[in-house]
Design a protein around this motif. Structure first.
Motif, mmCIF file in Angstrom:
data_model
loop_
_atom_site.group_PDB
_atom_site.id
_atom_site.type_symbol
_atom_site.label_atom_id
_atom_site.label_comp_id
_atom_site.label_asym_id
_atom_site.label_seq_id
_atom_site.Cartn_x
_atom_site.Cartn_y
_atom_site.Cartn_z
ATOM 1 N N MET A 1 0.756 -1.128 -0.332
ATOM 2 C CA MET A 1 0.501 0.282 0.168
ATOM 3 C C MET A 1 0.709 1.140 -0.371
ATOM 4 S SD MET A 1 -2.844 1.264 -0.343
ATOM 5 C CE MET A 1 -4.617 0.962 0.859
ATOM 6 N N ARG A 2 0.550 2.240 -0.487
ATOM 7 C CA ARG A 2 1.300 3.610 -0.639
ATOM 8 C C ARG A 2 1.015 4.508 0.367
ATOM 9 N NH1 ARG A 2 -1.023 7.033 -3.699
ATOM 10 N NH2 ARG A 2 -2.940 5.121 -4.256
ATOM 11 N N THR A 3 2.152 5.415 0.348
ATOM 12 C CA THR A 3 2.132 5.687 1.609
ATOM 13 C C THR A 3 1.879 7.688 1.369
ATOM 14 O OG1 THR A 3 4.419 5.637 2.722
ATOM 15 C CG2 THR A 3 2.810 4.551 3.508
ATOM 16 N N GLU A 4 2.564 7.689 0.042
ATOM 17 C CA GLU A 4 2.652 9.408 -0.314
ATOM 18 C C GLU A 4 1.733 9.326 -2.259
ATOM 19 O OE1 GLU A 4 6.157 7.242 -2.243
ATOM 20 O OE2 GLU A 4 5.844 7.507 0.357
ATOM 21 N N PRO A 5 1.633 10.393 -2.023
ATOM 22 C CA PRO A 5 0.779 10.194 -3.309
ATOM 23 C C PRO A 5 1.646 10.325 -4.412
ATOM 24 C CG PRO A 5 0.261 12.849 -1.975
ATOM 25 C CD PRO A 5 2.056 11.655 -1.185
ATOM 26 N N THR A 6 1.286 10.580 -6.070
ATOM 27 C CA THR A 6 2.468 10.139 -6.810
ATOM 28 C C THR A 6 1.361 10.817 -7.487
ATOM 29 O OG1 THR A 6 2.936 8.264 -8.481
ATOM 30 C CG2 THR A 6 0.047 7.834 -7.022
ATOM 31 N N TRP A 7 2.091 11.462 -8.726
ATOM 32 C CA TRP A 7 1.089 12.128 -9.973
ATOM 33 C C TRP A 7 0.580 11.098 -10.742
ATOM 34 C CZ3 TRP A 7 2.318 10.088 -14.950
ATOM 35 C CH2 TRP A 7 3.505 9.702 -14.987
ATOM 36 N N ARG A 8 0.613 9.964 -10.180
ATOM 37 C CA ARG A 8 -0.565 9.208 -11.795
ATOM 38 C C ARG A 8 -1.754 9.047 -11.396
ATOM 39 N NH1 ARG A 8 4.212 5.929 -10.339
ATOM 40 N NH2 ARG A 8 2.779 4.536 -9.356
ATOM 41 N N ILE A 9 -1.862 9.089 -10.451
ATOM 42 C CA ILE A 9 -2.658 9.000 -9.878
ATOM 43 C C ILE A 9 -4.593 11.064 -10.777
ATOM 44 C CG2 ILE A 9 -5.704 9.182 -8.268
ATOM 45 C CD1 ILE A 9 -2.893 7.468 -6.440
#
Length: 74
Positions: A1-9
């Motif tokens: 599970m991701r904890t930091e935001p990503t530009w892909r979303i």
């Protein structure tokens, strides 16, 4: 599970909305010319299939948005 935001979303959501709008416009502009004279019950399965076709690539697209890869993790 991701904890930091990503530009892909956000890019993926905007891209999905743009592609779906283009797909909808293409369907709305060209399909009625071909099947508009058919009876309503004959048109229904065509529009049903066309309304569900966009779901086929959605799984891989959502995987890319979450992981950055186009295939499911092993």
């Amino acid at each position: 599970m991701r904890t930091e935001p990503t530009w892909r979303i956000p890019v993926g959501i905007i891209g999905l909305l743009v592609v779906l709008a283009i797909y909808g416009l293409v369907i709305a502009n060209f399909v009625p010319e071909w099947i508009g004279h058919w009876p309503g019950l004959a048109q229904t399965p065509v529009y049903l299939v066309l309304g569900l076709i966009w779901l086929l690539p959605l799984k891989r697209f959502l995987i890319w948005m979450e992981t950055g890869r186009w295939s499911p993790p092993d």
